[in-house]
Write a protein that holds these residues in place. Sequence first.
Motif, PDB file in Angstrom:
ATOM      1  N   ILE A 422       0.849  -1.186   0.000  1.00  0.00           N
ATOM      2  CA  ILE A 422       0.000   0.000   0.000  1.00  0.00           C
ATOM      3  C   ILE A 422       0.886   1.238   0.000  1.00  0.00           C
ATOM      4  O   ILE A 422       1.810   1.343   0.808  1.00  0.00           O
ATOM      5  CB  ILE A 422      -0.922   0.016   1.238  1.00  0.00           C
ATOM      6  CG1 ILE A 422      -1.769  -1.270   1.275  1.00  0.00           C
ATOM      7  CG2 ILE A 422      -1.814   1.249   1.242  1.00  0.00           C
ATOM      8  CD1 ILE A 422      -2.581  -1.447   2.544  1.00  0.00           C
ATOM      9  N   GLY A 423       0.629   2.134  -0.939  1.00  0.00           N
ATOM     10  CA  GLY A 423       1.316   3.417  -0.957  1.00  0.00           C
ATOM     11  C   GLY A 423       2.573   3.498  -1.782  1.00  0.00           C
ATOM     12  O   GLY A 423       3.148   4.575  -1.932  1.00  0.00           O
ATOM     13  N   SER A 424       3.031   2.381  -2.357  1.00  0.00           N
ATOM     14  CA  SER A 424       4.337   2.384  -3.017  1.00  0.00           C
ATOM     15  C   SER A 424       4.407   3.339  -4.208  1.00  0.00           C
ATOM     16  O   SER A 424       5.472   3.865  -4.535  1.00  0.00           O
ATOM     17  CB  SER A 424       4.710   0.969  -3.468  1.00  0.00           C
ATOM     18  OG  SER A 424       3.766   0.461  -4.402  1.00  0.00           O
ATOM     19  N   ASP A 425       3.270   3.577  -4.880  1.00  0.00           N
ATOM     20  CA  ASP A 425       3.263   4.457  -6.062  1.00  0.00           C
ATOM     21  C   ASP A 425       2.660   5.829  -5.783  1.00  0.00           C
ATOM     22  O   ASP A 425       2.548   6.659  -6.690  1.00  0.00           O
ATOM     23  CB  ASP A 425       2.493   3.799  -7.203  1.00  0.00           C
ATOM     24  CG  ASP A 425       0.997   3.668  -6.886  1.00  0.00           C
ATOM     25  OD1 ASP A 425       0.636   3.706  -5.687  1.00  0.00           O
ATOM     26  OD2 ASP A 425       0.197   3.522  -7.816  1.00  0.00           O
ATOM     27  N   LYS A 426       2.268   6.089  -4.542  1.00  0.00           N
ATOM     28  CA  LYS A 426       1.538   7.327  -4.247  1.00  0.00           C
ATOM     29  C   LYS A 426       2.384   8.577  -4.444  1.00  0.00           C
ATOM     30  O   LYS A 426       1.881   9.615  -4.886  1.00  0.00           O
ATOM     31  CB  LYS A 426       1.019   7.299  -2.799  1.00  0.00           C
ATOM     32  CG  LYS A 426       0.073   6.154  -2.469  1.00  0.00           C
ATOM     33  CD  LYS A 426      -1.287   6.339  -3.082  1.00  0.00           C
ATOM     34  CE  LYS A 426      -2.274   5.304  -2.558  1.00  0.00           C
ATOM     35  NZ  LYS A 426      -3.586   5.374  -3.217  1.00  0.00           N
ATOM     36  N   LEU A 427       3.674   8.478  -4.089  1.00  0.00           N
ATOM     37  CA  LEU A 427       4.537   9.662  -4.120  1.00  0.00           C
ATOM     38  C   LEU A 427       5.770   9.505  -4.989  1.00  0.00           C
ATOM     39  O   LEU A 427       6.374  10.494  -5.391  1.00  0.00           O
ATOM     40  CB  LEU A 427       4.967  10.037  -2.694  1.00  0.00           C
ATOM     41  CG  LEU A 427       3.833  10.543  -1.787  1.00  0.00           C
ATOM     42  CD1 LEU A 427       4.237  10.489  -0.332  1.00  0.00           C
ATOM     43  CD2 LEU A 427       3.432  11.958  -2.177  1.00  0.00           C
ATOM     44  N   SER A 428       6.154   8.268  -5.274  1.00  0.00           N
ATOM     45  CA  SER A 428       7.377   8.054  -6.054  1.00  0.00           C
ATOM     46  C   SER A 428       7.222   6.863  -6.995  1.00  0.00           C
ATOM     47  O   SER A 428       7.072   5.721  -6.545  1.00  0.00           O
ATOM     48  CB  SER A 428       8.568   7.810  -5.112  1.00  0.00           C
ATOM     49  OG  SER A 428       9.712   7.451  -5.844  1.00  0.00           O
ATOM     50  N   SER A 429       7.283   7.141  -8.293  1.00  0.00           N
ATOM     51  CA  SER A 429       7.222   6.054  -9.275  1.00  0.00           C
ATOM     52  C   SER A 429       8.462   5.175  -9.184  1.00  0.00           C
ATOM     53  O   SER A 429       8.406   3.971  -9.438  1.00  0.00           O
ATOM     54  CB  SER A 429       7.078   6.635 -10.689  1.00  0.00           C
ATOM     55  OG  SER A 429       8.182   7.477 -11.002  1.00  0.00           O
ATOM     56  N   ILE A 474       6.771  12.212   2.095  1.00  0.00           N
ATOM     57  CA  ILE A 474       7.858  11.238   2.164  1.00  0.00           C
ATOM     58  C   ILE A 474       7.323   9.925   1.594  1.00  0.00           C
ATOM     59  O   ILE A 474       6.325   9.393   2.086  1.00  0.00           O
ATOM     60  CB  ILE A 474       8.332  11.043   3.612  1.00  0.00           C
ATOM     61  CG1 ILE A 474       8.940  12.350   4.139  1.00  0.00           C
ATOM     62  CG2 ILE A 474       9.337   9.908   3.722  1.00  0.00           C
ATOM     63  CD1 ILE A 474       9.208  12.347   5.628  1.00  0.00           C
ATOM     64  N   PRO A 475       7.948   9.367   0.557  1.00  0.00           N
ATOM     65  CA  PRO A 475       7.469   8.121  -0.045  1.00  0.00           C
ATOM     66  C   PRO A 475       7.403   6.979   0.974  1.00  0.00           C
ATOM     67  O   PRO A 475       8.230   6.900   1.886  1.00  0.00           O
ATOM     68  CB  PRO A 475       8.504   7.834  -1.138  1.00  0.00           C
ATOM     69  CG  PRO A 475       9.070   9.180  -1.473  1.00  0.00           C
ATOM     70  CD  PRO A 475       9.101   9.928  -0.185  1.00  0.00           C
ATOM     71  N   VAL A 476       6.418   6.124   0.797  1.00  0.00           N
ATOM     72  CA  VAL A 476       6.197   5.040   1.766  1.00  0.00           C
ATOM     73  C   VAL A 476       5.823   3.741   1.054  1.00  0.00           C
ATOM     74  O   VAL A 476       5.318   3.752  -0.063  1.00  0.00           O
ATOM     75  CB  VAL A 476       5.057   5.387   2.754  1.00  0.00           C
ATOM     76  CG1 VAL A 476       5.377   6.635   3.552  1.00  0.00           C
ATOM     77  CG2 VAL A 476       3.713   5.537   2.027  1.00  0.00           C
ATOM     78  N   VAL A 525      10.598  12.177  -5.791  1.00  0.00           N
ATOM     79  CA  VAL A 525       9.192  12.347  -5.429  1.00  0.00           C
ATOM     80  C   VAL A 525       8.517  13.006  -6.621  1.00  0.00           C
ATOM     81  O   VAL A 525       8.688  14.199  -6.875  1.00  0.00           O
ATOM     82  CB  VAL A 525       9.040  13.217  -4.165  1.00  0.00           C
ATOM     83  CG1 VAL A 525       7.558  13.401  -3.830  1.00  0.00           C
ATOM     84  CG2 VAL A 525       9.782  12.592  -2.995  1.00  0.00           C
ATOM     85  N   ASP A 526       7.779  12.208  -7.382  1.00  0.00           N
ATOM     86  CA  ASP A 526       7.234  12.710  -8.646  1.00  0.00           C
ATOM     87  C   ASP A 526       5.750  12.396  -8.816  1.00  0.00           C
ATOM     88  O   ASP A 526       5.188  12.552  -9.894  1.00  0.00           O
ATOM     89  CB  ASP A 526       8.012  12.115  -9.821  1.00  0.00           C
ATOM     90  CG  ASP A 526       7.933  10.600  -9.888  1.00  0.00           C
ATOM     91  OD1 ASP A 526       7.456   9.990  -8.908  1.00  0.00           O
ATOM     92  OD2 ASP A 526       8.343  10.026 -10.908  1.00  0.00           O
ATOM     93  N   SER A 527       5.102  11.956  -7.749  1.00  0.00           N
ATOM     94  CA  SER A 527       3.683  11.615  -7.845  1.00  0.00           C
ATOM     95  C   SER A 527       2.929  12.276  -6.693  1.00  0.00           C
ATOM     96  O   SER A 527       3.516  12.671  -5.698  1.00  0.00           O
ATOM     97  CB  SER A 527       3.482  10.095  -7.773  1.00  0.00           C
ATOM     98  OG  SER A 527       4.217   9.441  -8.793  1.00  0.00           O
ATOM     99  N   ASN A 528       1.637  12.348  -6.860  1.00  0.00           N
ATOM    100  CA  ASN A 528       0.784  12.854  -5.786  1.00  0.00           C
ATOM    101  C   ASN A 528      -0.584  12.205  -5.919  1.00  0.00           C
ATOM    102  O   ASN A 528      -1.605  12.863  -6.082  1.00  0.00           O
ATOM    103  CB  ASN A 528       0.665  14.381  -5.843  1.00  0.00           C
ATOM    104  CG  ASN A 528      -0.014  14.945  -4.615  1.00  0.00           C
ATOM    105  OD1 ASN A 528       0.002  14.332  -3.554  1.00  0.00           O
ATOM    106  ND2 ASN A 528      -0.626  16.107  -4.765  1.00  0.00           N
ATOM    107  N   LYS A 529      -0.561  10.877  -5.852  1.00  0.00           N
ATOM    108  CA  LYS A 529      -1.792  10.127  -6.053  1.00  0.00           C
ATOM    109  C   LYS A 529      -2.604  10.069  -4.767  1.00  0.00           C
ATOM    110  O   LYS A 529      -2.038  10.054  -3.678  1.00  0.00           O
ATOM    111  CB  LYS A 529      -1.467   8.707  -6.519  1.00  0.00           C
ATOM    112  CG  LYS A 529      -0.808   8.644  -7.890  1.00  0.00           C
ATOM    113  CD  LYS A 529      -0.558   7.202  -8.301  1.00  0.00           C
ATOM    114  CE  LYS A 529       0.070   7.109  -9.683  1.00  0.00           C
ATOM    115  NZ  LYS A 529       0.322   5.710 -10.080  1.00  0.00           N
TER     116      LYS A 529
END
Length: 530
Positions: A422-429, A474-476, A525-529
């Motif tokens: 959960i969350g692996s793609d939310k903030l960083s591809s 912060i990516p998680v 940090v390239d996403s904001n899903k």
Amino acid sequence: MNKISLLFLALWANTLCLAQSPRQTFQETINEEDLRKHLTYIASDELGGRDTGSEGQKKAAEYITNHLSALGITPIVRDQMGKMSFQQKIELYKNGWKESYVVINGKKKVFFNDYFPVGMINIPVEKEIETVFVGYGIQSETSNDYLNKSVKGKAVILIENEPKNKAGKYLSSNSDNSDWIGSPGLKKKQKIAADLGADFVFVVSLADSDQFKTLNAERKAVLSRFNRLAIEKSKPESPSVTSAVPTFIISKNMAAEMLGISQKKLEEKIANPENKLKTKKSTIKIKSERGEDTIETANIMGFLEGTDKKDEVVIISAHYDHVGTDDKGRIHNGADDDGSGTCALLELAEAYSKAKAAGNGPRRSILFLWVTGEEKGLLGSKYYTDINPIIRLEKTVCDLNIDMIGRIDKKHESNQNYVYLIGSDKLSSELHSISENVNKETINFELDYEFNDPKDPNRFYYRSDHYNFAKNKIPVIFYFTGVHEDYHKPGDDVEKILFTKYSKITQLVFATSWELANRSERIIVDSNKP
């Protein structure tokens, strides 16, 4: 080239092919036996369910800090005496009832047993007050239970709802409908009592003894939601209530004692509402004090310094608290939730300490973070990110959070080799891509992203400690194997943990963190899903 040289070259080439990478070498130090040893203690009855701030949780903290110290992991928190510590001390605050009772003829009645409150009642100083019985407490054009009765400054005792006559009609209206039953009816009765100057209302429940026990338990559970721990102190509560007049629901047995009659006589009145009931005057003492308690607890953290990129930090986290015991005194050991994450983190710290001792320490630093108060609302991680981040948040590369990785859910009964991410793609591809590639290279589990869907009704993305890092960009990654039949129940014990699966997921976390800690560039940090 002679035969000896050829043989040496062949042996050398064979050894080179068979040689493991440092990551593989230290990944394999994570094993079922060590996890079982740690978890057998962490999820034992001795720790009493590790409720936040409890002695059992403090024992768990001591076990973790002793392990870190033995590994040579560095303490990073400076305590009040200026010494370095593994523990980030936290004071949490809890509002609740401190001392509550009713005394009748020298006998003290038990709160949430003999009676319970309607709303958040605060009576900080004991009061002595006379009681008055007013039947059903109804006042209308056709009926007046207050006739010739003075209730000003007194405690009113009334029976809940409205009785029916022999024809099955409600007495006050002689109809099939009543305005005096249920919650709306109680509110009307409370307003009448308040308008007439009553100081308290005691409502006699029509429930039998077993039903009344259930009502007590239900009301206690509902009101306990307002007693949650918090990081900040709350505003002092005034001696007020959430209704027109302080109101309590009482058992028929307690009502009979207050009225100076037998319970049998009271039940006869209830069965024959038009009959007169002769009661005795009584005076009771009452106190229902609410206040704030301070709960002392701590986040635990150990720091392993990196090499050339040591100022950048990878955090690996888990919560080491659980829910303690229930109202029946049963211990909830929380082997999976989150004993599994707690002990996985112990093994990860050991694997990294072995790597560093062998000259293969990570380039980036690693912070092993055991947070407190997750079960109370992610409080430990919130304290770390929002109040006192020991590592500045801009230096934090990511948080890999482990919460419940030792069991399976119904969806995967036919395939144990899975883990929810959960969350692996939310903030960083990049984080998502690294995670998938490392899985393929190592344990090759099914990576299930069902709960990563923003439309998922469970909203697990917001329900564990990684979220407090994610909200700070912060990516998680949240590692999770799903909810099972023992979730938050006494059956969450060590005997039900699938240690082979559990150890493999722990190895996956190690391999992923190793890649993140040793790659040339920090993940972007390239996403904001959502």
